[in-house]
Design a protein around this motif. Structure first.
Motif, PDB file in Angstrom:
ATOM      1  N   VAL A 147      -3.998 -13.999   9.443  1.00 13.86           N
ATOM      2  CA  VAL A 147      -4.350 -13.285   8.215  1.00 13.86           C
ATOM      3  C   VAL A 147      -3.644 -11.934   8.180  1.00 13.86           C
ATOM      4  N   VAL A 148      -2.926 -11.695   7.097  1.00 10.81           N
ATOM      5  CA  VAL A 148      -2.405 -10.371   6.776  1.00 10.81           C
ATOM      6  C   VAL A 148      -2.807 -10.086   5.337  1.00 10.81           C
ATOM      7  N   LYS A 149      -2.930  -8.815   5.020  1.00  8.61           N
ATOM      8  CA  LYS A 149      -3.147  -8.418   3.631  1.00  8.61           C
ATOM      9  C   LYS A 149      -1.815  -7.984   3.090  1.00  8.61           C
ATOM     10  N   TYR A 150      -1.527  -8.354   1.842  1.00 12.01           N
ATOM     11  CA  TYR A 150      -0.277  -7.937   1.240  1.00 12.01           C
ATOM     12  C   TYR A 150      -0.554  -7.308  -0.124  1.00 12.01           C
ATOM     13  N   GLU A 151       0.305  -6.349  -0.474  1.00  7.06           N
ATOM     14  CA  GLU A 151       0.237  -5.680  -1.759  1.00  7.06           C
ATOM     15  C   GLU A 151       1.643  -5.612  -2.328  1.00  7.06           C
ATOM     16  N   VAL A 152       1.838  -6.177  -3.497  1.00  6.30           N
ATOM     17  CA  VAL A 152       3.137  -6.094  -4.167  1.00  6.30           C
ATOM     18  C   VAL A 152       3.164  -4.750  -4.877  1.00  6.30           C
ATOM     19  N   LEU A 153       4.201  -3.962  -4.616  1.00  5.41           N
ATOM     20  CA  LEU A 153       4.294  -2.605  -5.149  1.00  5.41           C
ATOM     21  C   LEU A 153       5.190  -2.567  -6.381  1.00  5.41           C
ATOM     22  N   ALA A 154       4.770  -1.774  -7.362  1.00  3.41           N
ATOM     23  CA  ALA A 154       5.581  -1.613  -8.564  1.00  3.41           C
ATOM     24  C   ALA A 154       6.814  -0.801  -8.225  1.00  3.41           C
ATOM     25  N   LYS A 155       7.911  -1.072  -8.913  1.00  2.00           N
ATOM     26  CA  LYS A 155       9.162  -0.340  -8.652  1.00  2.00           C
ATOM     27  C   LYS A 155       9.183   0.960  -9.404  1.00  2.00           C
TER      28      LYS A 155
END
Length: 155
Positions: A147-155
């Protein structure tokens, strides 16, 4: 006394010769040194700082899944040559060059990676990290993080 009226007995007691003012006590001052300065910042680091956002990046999507790493030199889906020492990752659907912050909840360490490849193609995993990215959040000997947490970041 030397010719021309110069008195050499500065350290000897006695009056100064007539017609010559008494010598003032000698005071010594340390030579003035320039203030220490830092070496100039390398251009690459200066560019990183100026390009770095001053505020916290906006998260557009987040979730959790399994993650693994790969390290064999090969071509990537976007045409780059894979660099195991770069902070990159593979994802099945995110657009190339997306920035994703990946956090290991077991130790709180996180790393921001750039998506430049497709994969992984193993159930339960959504990210295949470069060796350097995986090493930033876990011990390489683990090989897979369930398990990892991921966050897609806005450019």
């Amino acid at each position: 006394m030397l010719s021309g009226g110069t008195y050499l007995g500065l350290n000897q007691p006695g009056p100064a010769p007539t017609g010559t003012p008494a010598a003032a006590p000698a005071t010594t001052t340390a030579p003035s040194l320039p203030e220490p300065t830092r070496p100039p910042t390398p251009l690459s680091r200066a560019l990183e700082r100026s390009a770095a956002p001053s505020k916290k990046p906006t998260v557009t999507t987040s979730g959790s899944c399994g993650a693994s790493y790969y390290h064999e030199p090969q071509g990537t889906a976007n045409g780059e040559t894979f660099d195991p020492d770069a902070l990159t990752a593979a994802h099945k659907t995110l657009p190339f060059n997306s920035l994703v912050r990946v956090t290991n909840p077991a130790n709180g360490k996180s790393v921001t990676v750039r998506i430049n490849d497709r994969g992984p193609y193993i159930d339960g995993r959504c990210l295949d990290l470069s060796r350097a990215a995986f090493a930033a959040i876990a011990n390489l000997s683990q090989g897979v993080l369930s398990v990892v947490k991921y966050e897609v970041l806005a450019k």
